[in-house]
Design an enzyme around this catalytic site. Sequence first.
Site, short mmCIF file in Angstrom:
data_model
loop_
_atom_site.label_atom_id
_atom_site.label_comp_id
_atom_site.label_asym_id
_atom_site.label_seq_id
_atom_site.Cartn_x
_atom_site.Cartn_y
_atom_site.Cartn_z
N ARG A 35 0.70 -1.31 0.01
CA ARG A 35 -0.06 0.03 0.01
C ARG A 35 0.83 1.35 -0.14
NH1 ARG A 35 -5.21 -1.54 3.67
NH2 ARG A 35 -6.31 -2.75 1.99
N LYS A 202 -12.55 -9.07 9.11
CA LYS A 202 -13.83 -8.33 8.82
C LYS A 202 -14.75 -9.20 8.19
CE LYS A 202 -11.03 -3.97 7.80
NZ LYS A 202 -10.18 -3.39 6.69
N GLY A 332 -5.33 -5.52 3.75
CA GLY A 332 -4.23 -4.76 4.31
C GLY A 332 -3.36 -5.80 4.89
N GLY A 353 -11.72 -6.29 0.78
CA GLY A 353 -12.97 -6.15 0.76
C GLY A 353 -13.28 -5.78 -0.81
#
Length: 375
Positions: A35, A202, A332, A353
Amino acid sequence: MNFLSKTKFSFKGRTVILRVDLNIENENVSPFHPRITGVLPTIKFLRKNGARVVILSHRGRPRTEAEKKTLSLKPFAGIFSNLLGVKVDFVDYKKLSAPSIETLAGIIKHSPAGAVFLLENTRFFKGEEENSEKVAKRFAAFGDFFVNDAFSVSHRDNASVSAISKILPGFAGLLFEKEMENLSAAMKNPARPMIVILGGAKISDKIGLIKNLKSKTDFFLIGGGIANTIFNYQGLPMGDSLFEPEIDLGFLSGLIDKKVILPVDVNIKKRSILDIGPETIKKYDEMIAKARTIVWNGPMGYFEKEEFAKGTEKIKKSVLKNKRAKIIVGGGETASIFCGKYPKNVFVSTGGGAMLEFLSGKKLPGIDALKRKQV
Ligand code: ADP
Ligand code: MG
């Protein structure tokens, strides 16, 4: 949609609000996290074209003051300064009142071409997650253009992703474009068997995507909090394990053990399931070896603790051993175990996601938003 790579537009003397995704929650952030390395080309491109760059990002889900301390973006200013070879000014925007915002806008406007600013965590502002226009206006006040390089946040209707693109003319950044290209290509005619490895925390964001991806997918190999949530649904005692109780998993009926494969053994400490066990690793390894398309999002266990990292590490080995498969990994935390360079058959997406939603053919609000206001 405007792509930054295709523009002939000059950014000379202009300020660009650049949305990136620095949502890396680990305390010690690696400067080689995909990232971070992923957005460098866009920042360099904009600077080379004479722009000033104001970087926006969220980090984590800060709710309390204590959480705000650990989820500041401040450490990233130093990391970007080192990687870019230019001082990146950190702006603790939350301390600013209305007149000082104007002062800051003035400072940015009068800074030299190529100057780079990093604003504090966008989620410190009430309204960011509600896609508030008021918050978007505050961000937009600093610049002339909006560049979105946060593909991994495009499944969320947030002010710094969505509402802001109604105010400023926007471009998709270089990383954003690369993500769309690679993920579209992989999904056009995925070679079978296709395996989706799904884990992580998540849960409500991801578990429903099994439904959307099931026609393309031969097997889902489940671990992490997703496995716990399904175990709970099956009526197993979960102790203090990470899971979500309120999810309707009716859509799984008929799929479990056929298409949706659950761990056959787990690593338990005290009252929590924290990793997949050795028999599961073996079973998953054999299945992964036969796949021709592999998509992986979400660690198999609480991998930040060495004691529970084995499942995730072994699955990573199994995946990379398969040289004949097209491999897509993302998220992530998942990307944090893929820092560095990998062979050509491996694409490391910054999205978790967002990647899964894109792969399942869903419309993403962040992508739609970029189509709104053209240059
Ligand atoms: P990604 O960022 O790759 O999309 P998530 O954010 O969904 O993945 O989940 C990552 C987190 O899930 C990690 O911090 C990891 O510790 C946690 N996790 C996975 N399995 C377990 C488990 N069994 N118990 C507790 N935490 C888990
Ligand atoms: Mg995560």
